[in-house]
Design a protein around this motif. Sequence first.
Motif, short mmCIF file in Angstrom:
data_model
loop_
_atom_site.label_atom_id
_atom_site.label_comp_id
_atom_site.label_asym_id
_atom_site.label_seq_id
_atom_site.Cartn_x
_atom_site.Cartn_y
_atom_site.Cartn_z
N VAL A 1 0.85 -1.19 0.00
CA VAL A 1 0.00 0.00 0.00
C VAL A 1 0.89 1.24 0.00
CG1 VAL A 1 -1.67 1.34 1.33
CG2 VAL A 1 -1.94 -1.13 1.16
N ALA A 2 0.41 2.27 -0.69
CA ALA A 2 1.12 3.55 -0.68
C ALA A 2 0.12 4.69 -0.64
CB ALA A 2 2.00 3.70 -1.91
N PRO A 3 0.25 5.64 0.31
CA PRO A 3 -0.51 6.89 0.18
C PRO A 3 -0.11 7.58 -1.11
CG PRO A 3 0.50 6.69 2.36
CD PRO A 3 1.11 5.63 1.51
N VAL A 4 -1.07 8.16 -1.80
CA VAL A 4 -0.79 8.77 -3.09
C VAL A 4 0.32 9.81 -2.99
CG1 VAL A 4 -1.78 10.22 -4.91
CG2 VAL A 4 -3.09 8.30 -3.99
N PRO B 1 -11.27 3.81 -0.42
CA PRO B 1 -10.36 4.91 -0.79
C PRO B 1 -9.16 4.44 -1.60
CG PRO B 1 -9.94 4.25 1.47
CD PRO B 1 -11.09 3.40 0.99
N PHE B 2 -9.27 3.29 -2.27
CA PHE B 2 -8.12 2.68 -2.94
C PHE B 2 -8.28 2.67 -4.46
CE2 PHE B 2 -8.03 0.74 1.27
CZ PHE B 2 -6.69 0.86 1.61
N VAL B 3 -7.15 2.87 -5.13
CA VAL B 3 -6.95 2.47 -6.51
C VAL B 3 -6.12 1.20 -6.46
CG1 VAL B 3 -5.73 2.99 -8.64
CG2 VAL B 3 -7.15 4.74 -7.57
N ALA C 1 -10.25 8.71 -3.67
CA ALA C 1 -9.22 7.69 -3.41
C ALA C 1 -7.90 8.36 -3.07
CB ALA C 1 -9.06 6.78 -4.62
N ARG C 2 -7.27 7.90 -1.99
CA ARG C 2 -6.02 8.49 -1.53
C ARG C 2 -4.90 7.47 -1.34
NH1 ARG C 2 -5.66 12.33 -3.59
NH2 ARG C 2 -3.82 12.85 -2.35
N PHE C 3 -5.16 6.22 -1.68
CA PHE C 3 -4.16 5.17 -1.51
C PHE C 3 -4.13 4.31 -2.77
CE2 PHE C 3 -5.80 6.19 2.67
CZ PHE C 3 -4.65 6.34 3.44
N MET C 4 -2.98 3.67 -2.99
CA MET C 4 -2.85 2.68 -4.04
C MET C 4 -2.50 1.35 -3.41
SD MET C 4 -1.21 4.61 -7.35
CE MET C 4 -1.97 3.33 -8.35
N SER D 1 8.92 2.91 -5.10
CA SER D 1 7.97 3.94 -5.52
C SER D 1 7.03 4.34 -4.39
CB SER D 1 7.15 3.44 -6.72
OG SER D 1 7.96 3.27 -7.86
N GLY D 2 7.44 4.12 -3.14
CA GLY D 2 6.66 4.57 -2.00
C GLY D 2 5.72 3.56 -1.41
N PHE D 3 5.66 2.35 -1.95
CA PHE D 3 4.79 1.30 -1.41
C PHE D 3 5.50 0.58 -0.26
CE2 PHE D 3 2.94 2.07 -5.46
CZ PHE D 3 1.63 1.61 -5.43
#
Length: 388
Positions: free
Chosen positions: A70-73, A151-153, A188-191, A206-208
């Motif tokens: 998971v990564a916050p955008v 809130p996810f992509v 959505a604010r997370f991936m 990449s931040g995940f």
Amino acid sequence: MRVHYGTHGQVDHRDTAGADLPRLVLRQKEEFARRVEPVEWRVHAHDSPGLAEALTGAGFTPGWERSVLVAPVEDIPEAEPPPGFRLIEADPHPSPRAREHADASGPHRTPLPQARVDGFDHTDRTLHLVDEGTPDRLRAVGWASLLAGTPFVTVGGMSAPHPAFPSLWARRLGPSLPRWWDWFNSGARFMLAEADGPIRDGLRCSGFREITTVRSYHWVPPGTPAATRPVQMLLSDPEHDDLWDRFDERFSFAPSVERYPGIVEPPDSATWFLDGPDEAIEETVLRGLLDSVLPGEPLYWLDWNHQGYRFDPARVEGPGLPRAPGQVLPDGDYYIYATRDLRLGTFGHPWEGSLCVFGRDLLARVEDALTQALGGPRRRGGRELGHA
């Protein structure tokens, strides 16, 4: 939580603490056996430790294992494609070359061929990494979707660990232009991603961050599973083009915002004017359609200048079954339900605000209910009747 695809199934779940796990597994297994659907059961590292034991005890076989990340955008760094490359926002319906790249990698959270069969909509976004200096330009493909109600992509998959993929998805969610308005307005604010190997390592850069792992367990029931899904999307398929060509020829379809009724209505038809959306009418006409076809006969839903669908009336609209695609009443597009031979179906005209029902068997099933809800038909066999 079972998902039945018709050809196979999947089980996911919330906390199983306190559940009778052997009984739970047996109950799900019996349901998939009844449907003759091979099943994949996903077990996370934080799930009850007895679940994996219950699955293997019931004959399930362990399969792949991968990380959940998971990564916050806002934590996803900006990254550009390598020199000489660029990202393009591709048609969501994957080309053969895109499928080749996807099939040669993975396993993915949502395999690209499966996403194609399930059907894309405007919240699904596919990116191509292309080499601008070679004829065979496609070098990698990535695909992602909004996860409805969350809130996810979700990253369906990437064929190679290029940081430009998550970077562009994150930018399209943000306030700067250009943006994808459906993604931006979703909140959505997370991936969310699932990956292993080099793709997992690339996502970490990449931040995940990894929050858990997930392993699959598989079981195949006796019997022969269905070869096709109950609902199949059609777009550039010859079958789809042929049906449209025959509909145009049979009914002289003439789309217009000013000229009505839009088709030459056949003798065995009746047309009602509509008062707006109506769930009861939708249900009545759809049920009439499902009950009017011959055993084993498919139905089609056509949406002018958009993708269409073929579906099995006997395998939709029931407990644990998918919904029938499309809708009866028009809301800005011409909507058509029809059998392959066009002997019965419906034609919804968005600008006239009308619904033409054709075919003797279908009319016999729905005319009384439509007249009770909307008044008498305005046309019969194409002839004006006036107000009922």
